[in-house]
Design a protein around this motif. Structure first.
Motif, mmCIF file in Angstrom:
data_model
loop_
_atom_site.group_PDB
_atom_site.id
_atom_site.type_symbol
_atom_site.label_atom_id
_atom_site.label_comp_id
_atom_site.label_asym_id
_atom_site.label_seq_id
_atom_site.Cartn_x
_atom_site.Cartn_y
_atom_site.Cartn_z
ATOM 1 N N THR A 80 5.183 7.042 1.023
ATOM 2 C CA THR A 80 4.851 6.303 2.355
ATOM 3 C C THR A 80 4.351 4.996 1.741
ATOM 4 N N GLY A 81 4.663 3.825 2.342
ATOM 5 C CA GLY A 81 4.435 2.582 2.025
ATOM 6 C C GLY A 81 4.157 1.711 3.304
ATOM 7 N N GLN A 82 3.368 0.607 3.171
ATOM 8 C CA GLN A 82 3.188 -0.171 4.175
ATOM 9 C C GLN A 82 2.718 -1.462 3.759
ATOM 10 N N TYR A 83 3.375 -2.978 4.192
ATOM 11 C CA TYR A 83 3.234 -4.140 3.668
ATOM 12 C C TYR A 83 3.049 -4.984 5.036
ATOM 13 N N PRO A 84 1.918 -5.838 4.752
ATOM 14 C CA PRO A 84 1.635 -6.713 5.835
ATOM 15 C C PRO A 84 2.534 -7.975 5.875
ATOM 16 N N GLN A 114 1.062 -1.264 -0.005
ATOM 17 C CA GLN A 114 -0.225 0.122 0.067
ATOM 18 C C GLN A 114 0.893 1.238 -0.057
ATOM 19 N N LEU A 115 0.634 2.159 -0.829
ATOM 20 C CA LEU A 115 1.396 3.379 -1.066
ATOM 21 C C LEU A 115 0.627 4.733 -0.886
ATOM 22 N N ARG A 116 1.308 5.771 -0.725
ATOM 23 C CA ARG A 116 0.746 6.985 -0.815
ATOM 24 C C ARG A 116 1.650 8.033 -1.260
ATOM 25 N N PHE A 117 1.643 8.653 -2.354
ATOM 26 C CA PHE A 117 2.581 9.596 -2.917
ATOM 27 C C PHE A 117 2.043 11.082 -2.481
ATOM 28 N N VAL A 118 3.035 12.115 -2.058
ATOM 29 C CA VAL A 118 2.676 13.476 -1.432
ATOM 30 C C VAL A 118 3.757 14.318 -1.989
ATOM 31 N N SER A 119 3.268 15.253 -2.595
ATOM 32 C CA SER A 119 4.263 16.408 -3.167
ATOM 33 C C SER A 119 3.762 17.620 -2.294
ATOM 34 N N GLN A 120 4.452 18.512 -2.588
ATOM 35 C CA GLN A 120 3.917 19.748 -1.609
ATOM 36 C C GLN A 120 2.609 20.347 -1.410
ATOM 37 N N THR A 121 1.921 20.086 -2.697
ATOM 38 C CA THR A 121 0.337 20.449 -2.528
ATOM 39 C C THR A 121 -0.617 19.315 -3.024
ATOM 40 N N ARG A 122 0.167 18.368 -3.524
ATOM 41 C CA ARG A 122 -0.770 17.230 -4.047
ATOM 42 C C ARG A 122 -0.471 15.879 -3.456
ATOM 43 N N ALA A 123 -1.646 14.993 -3.169
ATOM 44 C CA ALA A 123 -1.380 13.761 -2.830
ATOM 45 C C ALA A 123 -1.963 12.398 -3.444
ATOM 46 N N ILE A 124 -1.638 11.675 -3.763
ATOM 47 C CA ILE A 124 -2.150 10.559 -4.323
ATOM 48 C C ILE A 124 -2.000 9.142 -3.592
ATOM 49 N N PRO A 125 -3.163 8.537 -3.270
ATOM 50 C CA PRO A 125 -4.637 9.093 -3.580
ATOM 51 C C PRO A 125 -5.085 10.450 -2.439
ATOM 52 N N SER A 126 -5.999 11.154 -2.959
ATOM 53 C CA SER A 126 -5.879 12.430 -2.453
ATOM 54 C C SER A 126 -6.571 12.282 -1.016
ATOM 55 N N THR A 127 -6.904 11.209 -0.584
ATOM 56 C CA THR A 127 -7.358 11.057 0.859
ATOM 57 C C THR A 127 -6.246 10.815 1.630
ATOM 58 N N THR A 128 -6.260 10.387 3.046
ATOM 59 C CA THR A 128 -5.390 10.287 3.955
ATOM 60 C C THR A 128 -4.951 8.547 3.895
ATOM 61 N N THR A 129 -5.609 8.066 3.293
ATOM 62 C CA THR A 129 -5.781 6.384 3.067
ATOM 63 C C THR A 129 -4.841 5.751 2.143
ATOM 64 N N PHE A 130 -4.403 4.809 1.908
ATOM 65 C CA PHE A 130 -3.412 4.521 1.081
ATOM 66 C C PHE A 130 -4.266 3.430 -0.065
ATOM 67 N N ASP A 131 -3.284 3.387 -1.074
ATOM 68 C CA ASP A 131 -3.764 2.438 -2.469
ATOM 69 C C ASP A 131 -2.913 1.550 -2.512
#
Length: 181
Positions: A144-148, A92-109
């Protein structure tokens, strides 16, 4: 002599029970810890490589004469290539730049979904003029990432219940890099 042999019967079984079973548990524990460390370090390395790949594709890449804007799928593919052995549906990943995040929520994809994404990141498409895409040189990008990690040691834990349920630990990793150009 016959009396001595009769009194020694079963000693090997008792000694194996007292020493062998704990040694088997220690051996399994060593392998599980090594496997967990391998998964963590592989994931951390893959995320670091994805961030390094993304930092050289900032806003300056969408202006002529450069032609190097990235999509989320490009960064995700770099992570997949660097993360040999990691399952794309589990990472599960989340990409964040200065003003954009993918996914746009605080969750991971999942990496699997990000490999199919057509969104631009950290930049917008070539030919567009973003007011502030958060991909300017000197800005930070964070992946940011997380792996079970499912441990087989859980079968030895008291209260695991029946049927056997394996414990799951989420291993986290983060990489923050500064956009170069």
């Amino acid at each position: 002599m016959k009396v001595e042999k009769r009194h020694r019967r079963g000693n090997a079984l008792i000694e194996f029970t007292l020493v062998g079973i704990p040694m088997i548990f220690v051996l399994i524990s060593i392998f599980e810890i090594a496997r967990g460390m391998w998964i963590y370090h592989t994931m951390a390395y893959a995320i670091k490589e994805g961030a390094r790949y993304a930092i050289v594709h900032g806003n300056n890449c969408v202006y002529d004469p450069n032609n190097c804007p990235l999509r989320v799928s490009d960064v995700a593919r770099r992570i997949q290539i660097s993360g040999v052995g990691l399952m794309p549906r589990d990472l599960q990943l989340r990409f964040v730049s200065q003003t954009r995040a993918i996914p746009s929520t605080t969750t991971f994809d999942t990496l699997e979904n990000m490999l199919a994404s057509t969104a631009w990141w950290p930049t917008f498409a070539k030919g567009t003029t973003p007011v502030d895409a958060g991909a300017n040189p000197g800005y930070d990008l964070t992946i940011t990432g997380q792996y079970p990690f499912r441990s087989a040691l859980a079968m030895f834990w008291p209260g695991a219940g029946r049927p056997m349920q394996f414990g799951v630990f989420m291993l986290p990793a983060t990489s923050t890099e500064r956009i170069q150009f």
